[in-house]
Each structure stands twice: as structure tokens, then as C-alpha cells.
Scaffold this motif. Structure first.
Motif, PDB file in Angstrom:
ATOM      1  N   ILE A  16       0.864  -1.286  -0.150  1.00 52.75           N
ATOM      2  CA  ILE A  16       0.125   0.076  -0.040  1.00 52.75           C
ATOM      3  C   ILE A  16       0.859   1.220  -0.025  1.00 52.75           C
ATOM      4  CG2 ILE A  16      -1.450   1.296   1.169  1.00 52.75           C
ATOM      5  CD1 ILE A  16      -2.700  -1.225   2.343  1.00 52.75           C
ATOM      6  N   GLU A  17       0.627   1.978  -1.040  1.00 53.71           N
ATOM      7  CA  GLU A  17       1.509   3.323  -0.989  1.00 53.71           C
ATOM      8  C   GLU A  17       0.847   4.229  -0.215  1.00 53.71           C
ATOM      9  OE1 GLU A  17       1.964   4.351  -5.242  1.00 53.71           O
ATOM     10  OE2 GLU A  17       2.976   2.219  -5.673  1.00 53.71           O
ATOM     11  N   ASP A  18       1.390   5.675  -0.298  1.00 51.29           N
ATOM     12  CA  ASP A  18       1.169   6.631   0.839  1.00 51.29           C
ATOM     13  C   ASP A  18      -0.169   7.268   0.545  1.00 51.29           C
ATOM     14  OD1 ASP A  18       3.634   6.693   1.664  1.00 51.29           O
ATOM     15  OD2 ASP A  18       4.322   8.228   0.619  1.00 51.29           O
ATOM     16  N   ASP A  19      -0.837   6.871  -0.776  1.00 52.53           N
ATOM     17  CA  ASP A  19      -2.102   7.507  -1.147  1.00 52.53           C
ATOM     18  C   ASP A  19      -3.320   6.799  -0.639  1.00 52.53           C
ATOM     19  OD1 ASP A  19      -1.758   5.714  -3.068  1.00 52.53           O
ATOM     20  OD2 ASP A  19      -2.097   7.106  -4.608  1.00 52.53           O
ATOM     21  N   GLY A  20      -2.915   5.401  -0.262  1.00 53.46           N
ATOM     22  CA  GLY A  20      -3.953   4.287   0.264  1.00 53.46           C
ATOM     23  C   GLY A  20      -4.345   3.407  -0.831  1.00 53.46           C
ATOM     24  N   PHE A  21      -3.486   3.315  -1.899  1.00 51.29           N
ATOM     25  CA  PHE A  21      -3.968   2.346  -3.083  1.00 51.29           C
ATOM     26  C   PHE A  21      -2.592   1.618  -3.194  1.00 51.29           C
ATOM     27  CE2 PHE A  21      -6.776   5.882  -4.357  1.00 51.29           C
ATOM     28  CZ  PHE A  21      -7.816   5.156  -4.855  1.00 51.29           C
ATOM     29  N   VAL A  22      -2.615   0.228  -3.498  1.00 51.67           N
ATOM     30  CA  VAL A  22      -1.554  -0.632  -3.699  1.00 51.67           C
ATOM     31  C   VAL A  22      -0.737  -0.207  -4.780  1.00 51.67           C
ATOM     32  CG1 VAL A  22      -2.896  -2.607  -2.744  1.00 51.67           C
ATOM     33  CG2 VAL A  22      -3.137  -2.520  -5.082  1.00 51.67           C
TER      34      VAL A  22
END
Length: 302
Positions: A132-138
Motif C-alpha cells: 500500500i502506497e502513501d495515497d492508500g492504493f496498492v
């Protein structure tokens, strides 16, 4: 009471649009209640409601070498589906875009507020990552997992490389492995098509907002999705019609006999103030309805 106007106000307040995008905001404010509601429902349909579902994995998926390559990621997605966890992190980042100012001479395929494969076929695509990246998406992946999500069931069709948005293979898996799923409609009595479009032709038709029938194993089928001329989902149009008709009926009945409605609501456990103030609202669990501002009562539309 002006429930149509309250629909406009609710949608304008709840569409995720940048407050600095004055051109888009001006465009949206010029829309009527029905058009705004279609825009909202079309955007909402890009998400997958977090509810418990039975998961059906196709044989095509399980025999795909990519299934073994991404076994841990698929297992996590399946677990999230079964437990009713949010699947938003696996979706395209485009789900954050609810509306786009229309440009001249631009096909629907360039619209970031439209998922044409979803609108046409009712089929979502999920990214195969657990990071999971910083924006909440994988993290984005090349191969994608394609599936159809109904109220109680999830049909995971196959893993296909990116940009195969018109892959007929996915329809073939649906017809052959999930014939009773309701994910497609067979056109009874049709024994053939004058022209069975190839994938490139289908892409061009989809970008123009045109629905297409397909032949699979001698059956003429239409996926259970479907677009209208604006590129949005046909379901959004039907749902907007249903909501506005129900609001009109309530408003008419209230003006004709408010005592009868009070009695009906009272028997259901609702208490209304002397001069109620109704407005349109959408409840996270019950869907569209009416909010009475003074009491805070939410009345689900029938």
C-alpha cells in the motif's frame, strides 16, 4: 418542500470535486437533478461495496500461470472479499475522479471519470499487489485481476495483462464457467450476428458509447452492464429515474394528505415535528431516502 432542488444540493455537496476547479463546478451547477444524480451514481458504481461475498474462482484463472505468480496477492484479495473488507485500495486511482469537464472531439476512452469496461461489461479490474502506497492504493501492476461483483457473490474471471479492456477471452470464461451467474444475458432466438466485431472494433464502439453483442460458443450474448449515449452506466440512469419518481410521489402524497403519511411513519417508529423539513439524503447502509432535519430521522425510499 422542493426535493428535486435538495437532490441537486446534496450531489453538489457530496461529489468529490476540487473546490479550485471553477470551470467544472460551474458546469455541474448547470445540470438538473437527474443529470447530477446520474453523475453521482456512475461514480459510486466504480467502487465495490464492502460486504461479505461468496467467491467463485474460474478454472481459467486457477490454471493461468499468472495465478501461481500472484498467488499471495490473489489469496489476500479473496480473503478481503470474503470478510467484507474494503477493496478500494486495489482499484484504479481514477475512482477518485467523479466528473470531468467535457472537451470537444474527445472520445469516452479519454474520460478519466468513466470506467468504460465496467460500464459496458459490469467488470472491475483489481491490481495484484499488497504493498500500500502513501495515497492508500496498492502499487500498480501490469497484470490485472478481472471480476464481477454482485450483492452476495464475486466472480473472479481471470488475470490478463494491462490494456486488454476488450478481451473476448473474459466473456468466454463468463459464458462457459458461470452460465447461471446473471453476469450476461443470452439473446434467445439469435443464431448469429451479421458481424461479430473483433477486439479493436469493439474498443472503438465502446469509446463511442455503443453497446455490442458477442457470439460465444454459438450463443449471442450481452454482458449485464450496458452504457447510455453519455458513456455512463445504464444502471445509473435507471436508478436516478427510480429515485426521482419516488421523491415526486412522496411530495405529492404529503401535499395531498400529510396526516396519512404521519400515521404510516408513526407505525414504523418515526416521530415527525409539527413542521418537518425534508431533504434528500443517502444513508451509507440504507441507500437513498429523506432526512428530516429537525428530528434527524432518515426515511428510506420505497
Amino acid at each position: 418542500m422542493n426535493l428535486h432542488q435538495s437532490v441537486r444540493e446534496w450531489v453538489l455537496a457530496n461529489l468529490p470535486v476540487e473546490s479550485s476547479d471553477h470551470e467544472l463546478l460551474s458546469f455541474l451547477r448547470g445540470k438538473d437533478a437527474h443529470s447530477l444524480l446520474v453523475t453521482y451514481i456512475n461514480w459510486a458504481s466504480r467502487h465495490i461495496s464492502p460486504t461479505l461475498r461468496e467467491v467463485h474462482l474460474s478454472n481459467a484463472l486457477q490454471s493461468n500461470p499468472l495465478f501461481r505468480q500472484f498467488d499471495e496477492q490473489v489469496e489476500q484479495i479473496v480473503n478481503d472479499i470474503k470478510t467484507g473488507s474494503s477493496l478500494t485500495k486495489y482499484l484504479s486511482r481514477g475512482v477518485r475522479i467523479a466528473a470531468q469537464f467535457p472537451q470537444s472531439n474527445i472520445n469516452f476512452g479519454r474520460r478519466r471519470d468513466l470506467d468504460l469496461m465496467l460500464n459496458d461489461w459490469g467488470m472491475h479490474h483489481l491490481h495484484l499487489s499488497t504493498e500500500i502506497e502513501d495515497d492508500g492504493f496498492v502499487s500498480r501492476t501490469g497484470p490485472l485481476l478481472f471480476g464481477i461483483f454482485q450483492r452476495n457473490d464475486a466472480y473472479l474471471v481471470d488475470i490478463v495483462e494491462h490494456n486488454n479492456w476488450t478481451s473476448k477471452h473474459l466473456l468466454e470464461v463468463l459464458v462457459r464457467e458461470f452460465p447461471d451467474s446473471g453476469c450476461f444475458h443470452e439473446l434467445r432466438g439469435v443464431v448469429g450476428l451479421s458481424h461479430d466485431v473483433d477486439e479493436e472494433e469493439h474498443r472503438q464502439l465502446r469509446n463511442a458509447g455503443i453497446n455490442t453483442a458477442h457470439m460465444v460458443d454459438g450463443k449471442a450474448i450481452m454482458p449485464a452492464g450496458g452504457m447510455v449515449a453519455s458513456g455512463t452506466t445504464a444502471l445509473a440512469t435507471r436508478e436516478a429515474d427510480r429515485v426521482l419518481i419516488a421523491l415526486e410521489e412522496f411530495e405529492t402524497r404529503w401535499k395531498a394528505d400529510p396526516a396519512a403519511i404521519r400515521q404510516t411513519l408513526s407505525s414504523a417508529g418515526f416521530s415527525l415535528p409539527e413542521e418537518p423539513e425534508f431533504s434528500f439524503d443517502v444513508h451509507p447502509s440504507y441507500g437513498p431516502g429523506l432526512l428530516e432535519a429537525k428530528s434527524g430521522n432518515f426515511i428510506k425510499l420505497q
